[in-house]
Write a protein that holds these residues in place. Structure first.
Motif, PDB file in Angstrom:
ATOM      1  N   LEU A   1       9.070 -11.231 -19.734  1.00  0.00           N
ATOM      2  CA  LEU A   1       9.297 -11.915 -18.308  1.00  0.00           C
ATOM      3  C   LEU A   1       8.038 -12.016 -18.012  1.00  0.00           C
ATOM      4  O   LEU A   1       7.507 -13.342 -17.535  1.00  0.00           O
ATOM      5  N   ILE A   2       7.159 -10.948 -17.915  1.00  0.00           N
ATOM      6  CA  ILE A   2       5.646 -11.314 -17.585  1.00  0.00           C
ATOM      7  C   ILE A   2       4.801 -12.429 -18.468  1.00  0.00           C
ATOM      8  O   ILE A   2       4.056 -12.985 -18.053  1.00  0.00           O
ATOM      9  N   GLY A   3       5.117 -12.240 -19.726  1.00  0.00           N
ATOM     10  CA  GLY A   3       4.617 -13.138 -20.599  1.00  0.00           C
ATOM     11  C   GLY A   3       5.055 -14.700 -20.357  1.00  0.00           C
ATOM     12  O   GLY A   3       4.270 -15.413 -20.538  1.00  0.00           O
ATOM     13  N   LEU A   4       6.419 -14.778 -20.043  1.00  0.00           N
ATOM     14  CA  LEU A   4       6.651 -16.410 -19.763  1.00  0.00           C
ATOM     15  C   LEU A   4       6.244 -16.640 -18.555  1.00  0.00           C
ATOM     16  O   LEU A   4       5.538 -17.784 -18.130  1.00  0.00           O
ATOM     17  N   ALA A   5       5.771 -15.774 -17.566  1.00  0.00           N
ATOM     18  CA  ALA A   5       5.157 -16.037 -16.334  1.00  0.00           C
ATOM     19  C   ALA A   5       3.568 -16.453 -16.510  1.00  0.00           C
ATOM     20  O   ALA A   5       3.149 -17.613 -15.893  1.00  0.00           O
ATOM     21  N   ALA A   6       3.171 -15.723 -17.554  1.00  0.00           N
ATOM     22  CA  ALA A   6       1.666 -16.014 -17.836  1.00  0.00           C
ATOM     23  C   ALA A   6       1.558 -17.315 -18.572  1.00  0.00           C
ATOM     24  O   ALA A   6       0.352 -18.028 -18.331  1.00  0.00           O
ATOM     25  N   CYS A   7       2.620 -17.725 -19.320  1.00  0.00           N
ATOM     26  CA  CYS A   7       2.610 -19.122 -19.921  1.00  0.00           C
ATOM     27  C   CYS A   7       2.514 -20.113 -19.069  1.00  0.00           C
ATOM     28  O   CYS A   7       1.902 -20.994 -19.178  1.00  0.00           O
ATOM     29  N   SER A   8       3.467 -19.900 -17.981  1.00  0.00           N
ATOM     30  CA  SER A   8       3.442 -20.883 -16.883  1.00  0.00           C
ATOM     31  C   SER A   8       2.220 -21.197 -16.166  1.00  0.00           C
ATOM     32  O   SER A   8       1.781 -22.165 -15.893  1.00  0.00           O
ATOM     33  N   ILE A   9       1.517 -20.055 -15.828  1.00  0.00           N
ATOM     34  CA  ILE A   9       0.252 -19.908 -15.154  1.00  0.00           C
ATOM     35  C   ILE A   9      -0.676 -20.733 -16.110  1.00  0.00           C
ATOM     36  O   ILE A   9      -1.602 -21.760 -15.558  1.00  0.00           O
ATOM     37  N   ALA A  10      -0.789 -20.519 -17.265  1.00  0.00           N
ATOM     38  CA  ALA A  10      -1.586 -21.121 -18.291  1.00  0.00           C
ATOM     39  C   ALA A  10      -1.359 -22.543 -18.431  1.00  0.00           C
ATOM     40  O   ALA A  10      -2.422 -23.350 -18.591  1.00  0.00           O
ATOM     41  N   LEU A  11      -0.092 -23.051 -18.515  1.00  0.00           N
ATOM     42  CA  LEU A  11       0.441 -24.358 -18.588  1.00  0.00           C
ATOM     43  C   LEU A  11      -0.297 -25.575 -17.439  1.00  0.00           C
ATOM     44  O   LEU A  11      -0.504 -26.507 -17.468  1.00  0.00           O
ATOM     45  N   GLY A  12      -0.188 -24.575 -16.260  1.00  0.00           N
ATOM     46  CA  GLY A  12      -0.586 -25.440 -14.980  1.00  0.00           C
ATOM     47  C   GLY A  12       0.328 -26.627 -14.601  1.00  0.00           C
ATOM     48  O   GLY A  12       1.710 -26.454 -14.698  1.00  0.00           O
ATOM     49  N   LYS A  13      -0.286 -27.798 -14.484  1.00  0.00           N
ATOM     50  CA  LYS A  13       0.652 -29.003 -14.384  1.00  0.00           C
ATOM     51  C   LYS A  13       1.670 -29.386 -15.354  1.00  0.00           C
ATOM     52  O   LYS A  13       2.601 -29.828 -15.181  1.00  0.00           O
TER      53      LYS A  13
END
Length: 780
Positions: free
Chosen positions: A73-85
């Motif tokens: 879960l925390i890894g998926l959230a990190a992916c979203s932050i890294a992807l940005g827009k």
């Protein structure tokens, strides 16, 4: 998890940290994943990005091991932050595993899932709207979560999502409504609170027109209004209030027809708040939609009528129901009735009929009795428009509801009055349609005459009088009348029957068809009189307590001459002689004492017209059932010689206590203002010898009683004719008494009296022989 498995591009250190039970180590791994994904974004390496998301999803977030799921879960959230827009390109893959964790048994894991989704949504913003339904579905479950931390986290996510929806103009309301309609029926108070909060938000967004879809959720809103929680009820009140304000502002876009039956249902609930709110909505709907609500009149009346009998504890509901009732009644106009000359059946079938379309809508749609009406039913409606909506009034359902409520003796007085007012209104506005239902309504209207309330009886008499006098009720055949001996032609109310040919001489039969009261009668008038007398016969208490009241009111509502003429005609054929005598006594008392019958008394007083003579003869024949009333009728009509002849026949009658009591009452009546003219005629001894003889005859019948003393004192005041004689009176020719009309066969009337009294004597002897009659003869 297999440590030897290859999770590239995730390094072994990242994998190990993601599986660690400590949050801090999982957070370090998330930062490494964020750094790694940023590199892939910079390289535009979508393959590796998808691979990282897939690995975190399948191997971690959906793992059987709880710490691995937390790491995923925390890894998926990190992916979203890294992807940005760019996260919008991978939202499906990012969101689905997180939502799956919303159902986890571990509350801490549900909290982390909520935290992860918050970060994903915060980055993606408006890009998450295509996935709004699944997010809403997941949040609605978390809103009812028993863990306070999870609930707190879901509230943060909920606020974020509401901000996004408010800012965006791309919200898919059409796709969301089915889910909202489903979730709105949740019984959980937190889920209900969540639903209400979202409806409030959507209603506040200018670009979202939730009013178009109000029929889909209105029932659920009223269900929530009955929640046990005060806060939720208050929130729901606010939502419904906002919707009602919007309806008042834009009535032309409201689908009134689709919501009518929803309101009908909730107007009948036992919850006071729901019932009051639904009734207020109904009031506004009727006033705004107008005739669009007519097809639902039967349901509306079913809901509204019982509320009219509420006491002060439900005063607000009663007042709203009363306004609904009055407003709905005003929608019925004479245009709703059938035309004077209906079109041929073939022609009606060929032409499009708006009634048919309405009937089909009632039968197949949710706005009708069993379902919903098509939305086009209310299209083009405007609160300020004076144009009529193409709807027709269907009376079958309305009459059925009114009949049902009137038949229920447990229904309150005000409801019964309202039902009778409706029936009267319908007979006034749509008489031709209503007379189709008269045969079914007639028995219950007659039964209502036994009601305990005078006000109910007055309204009931108004309806019956309208039925009996309406031109729409005139038919060639009034239908079978009750009882084999009561099948009397309607024409007998104006023209004497052949059996009465000896009653009047030949010249008097001319012009009897021209009775001034004839136009007020229809085919139901005589039937009404017959059934009213039958009811008096079967319910003697009704006759004793309310008989005079009912007849007097009818004399105000209808033509008094018609009433007395018809009742006398019916009583002439009455087999129960005791009832006939009692009824004649009642009618005679009304005739002599009621202010309502002043004109009829004046008409009978002089017998100057053929109509008055005909009426006298008709009354006389029935009055013969009671000897004393027959004499009083002769006194009223100034037939003093005939009165004297009748009293001479009293010697042949059986003198009972009842008989002497009636003579006593007649003496008392002679002293009343009604017979002032009779007492003044005692001054003219020469021209009224039979009046004096008749009074002396009554005196001789009476025992030594107060009535005897009263009449004796009166007769002592009669002057000596010799003392009153003047020169003018000597020269004057003897005058014929005004009532001694040569057209009346008094000998025949006297024979009829003797015949009737003989029948009464025979009946009394038969009863005495059976032992069921108390001999009340006076021993002299």
């Amino acid at each position: 998890m297999n440590p030897e498995k290859d999770f590239a591009p995730l390094t072994p250190n990242i994998v190990r940290a993601l599986n660690d039970k400590l949050y801090e180590k999982r957070k370090v791994a998330a930062l490494e994943i964020e750094k790694l994904v940023r590199e892939f974004v910079a390289q535009n390496n979508t393959v590796q990005i998808k691979h990282v998301i897939q690995t975190l999803s399948q191997e971690f977030a959906l793992s059987q091991h709880p710490h691995s799921r937390k790491g995923g879960l925390i890894g998926l959230a990190a992916c979203s932050i890294a992807l940005g827009k760019d996260s919008g390109l991978y939202l499906k893959e990012l969101i689905e595993p997180v939502l799956t964790c919303f159902n986890d048994a571990d509350s801490r894991l549900r909290y982390y899932a909520c935290e992860a989704l918050y970060n994903i949504v915060k980055v993606a913003r408006g890009a998450v709207l295509p996935h709004f339904n699944v997010l809403f579905d997941g949040l609605s479950k978390l809103a009812a979560d028993p863990d306070p931390n999870v609930k707190s986290g879901s509230e943060l996510l909920d606020r974020l999502l509401k901000d996004i929806v408010t800012e965006s103009n791309k919200f898919d309301l059409v796709g969301f409504i089915p889910l909202l309609r489903e979730r709105i029926y949740s019984n959980n108070q937190y889920a209900r609170q969540f639903i209400i909060s979202w409806i409030l938000v959507l209603e506040s967004v200018p670009d979202i027109n939730l009013l178009d879809y109000l029929p889909e959720i209105l029932d659920g809103l009223f269900q929530i209004l009955g929640d046990n929680g005060k806060e939720i009820r208050k929130m729901c009140e606010v939502v419904l209030g906002e919707f009602l304000k919007e309806i008042k502002k834009n009535p032309s876009s409201v689908k009134f027809a689709e919501m009518a039956n929803i309101l009908v249902i909730h107007c009948q609930t036992t919850d006071d708040l729901i019932q009051l709110t639904a009734m207020c909505w109904m009031r506004e709907f009727i006033q705004l939609a107008g005739r669009v609500m007519l097809p639902y009149s039967s349901g509306i009346l079913t809901a509204v009528l019982p509320c009219l009998a509420y006491d002060d504890r439900k005063k607000n509901i009663k007042e709203a129901a009363n306004v609904c009732n009055q407003s709905l009644m005003k929608l019925v106009t004479p245009e709703d009735d059938e035309p004077d000359e209906p079109k041929p059946v073939v022609q009606r079938q060929a032409d499009p009929n708006p009634d048919d379309s309405v009937a089909k809508q009632e039968g197949t749609g949710s706005g009708g009795p069993d379902g919903s009406c098509d939305s086009s039913f209310s299209s083009g409606l405007s609160s300020v428009s004076t144009e009529r909506a193409p709807v027709a009034l269907h009376l079958d359902g309305i009459v059925q509801v009114l009949n049902c409520h009137l038949s229920d003796m447990a229904i309150g007085m005000m409801t019964r009055i309202a039902v009778l007012k409706w029936l009267y209104h319908l007979y006034i506005k749509t008489p031709r349609k209503m007379f189709r239902h008269t045969d079914s309504l007639f028995p219950i209207l007659l039964q209502t005459l036994s009601d305990e309330s005078d006000e109910v009886i007055l309204k009931d008499l108004e309806v019956l009088a309208e039925i009996a006098s309406s031109p729409a009720g005139q038919t060639e055949d009034p239908g079978p009348l009750d009882g084999p001996d009561l099948r009397v032609s309607h024409s007998e109310l104006q023209v004497p029957a052949p059996g009465r040919a000896g009653l009047l001489t030949a010249p008097s039969t001319k012009g009897l068809e021209c009775s001034p009261s004839t136009p007020t009668m229809n085919s139901y008038f005589y039937k009404f009189m017959i059934n009213l007398l039958k009811r008096f016969s079967s319910e003697r208490k009704l006759l004793e307590v309310r008989g005079a009241f009912i007849i007097r009111q009818l004399c105000l509502l209808l033509n008094a001459e018609n009433i007395f003429h018809s009742m006398a005609d019916i009583l002439l054929r009455e087999e129960d002689l005791k009832f006939a005598s009692t009824m004649v006594h009642t009618l005679n008392t009304i005739l002599l004492t009621s202010t309502e019958l002043f004109q009829l008394r004046n008409q009978l007083k002089d017998l100057k017209t053929l109509e008055s003579q005909n009426l006298f003869c008709c009354l006389y024949r029935s009055w013969c059932h009671n000897p004393v009333t027959t004499v009083s009728l002769c006194f009223l009509t100034q037939n003093y010689r005939h009165a004297y002849d009748l009293i001479q026949k009293f010697g042949d009658l059986e003198v009972t206590v009842d008989f002497l009591t009636e003579v006593d009452k007649l003496v008392q009546l002679i002293e009343c203002p009604i017979f002032t003219y009779l007492r003044l005629q005692l001054l003219d001894v020469k021209n009224n010898p039979y009046l004096i003889k008749a009074l002396y005859g009554l005196l001789m019948l009476l025992p030594q009683s107060s009535a005897f003393q009263l009449l004796s004192h009166r007769l002592q005041c009669v002057p000596n004719p010799e003392l009153l004689q003047t020169e003018d009176s000597v020269k004057a020719a003897p005058k014929l008494q005004a009532a001694d009309s040569p057209s009346i066969d008094y000998a025949e009337l006297l024979q009829h009296f003797e015949k009737v009294q003989k029948k009464h004597l025979e009946v009394r002897h038969q009863r005495s022989g059976r032992g069921d009659h108390l001999d009340r003869r006076v021993v002299l």
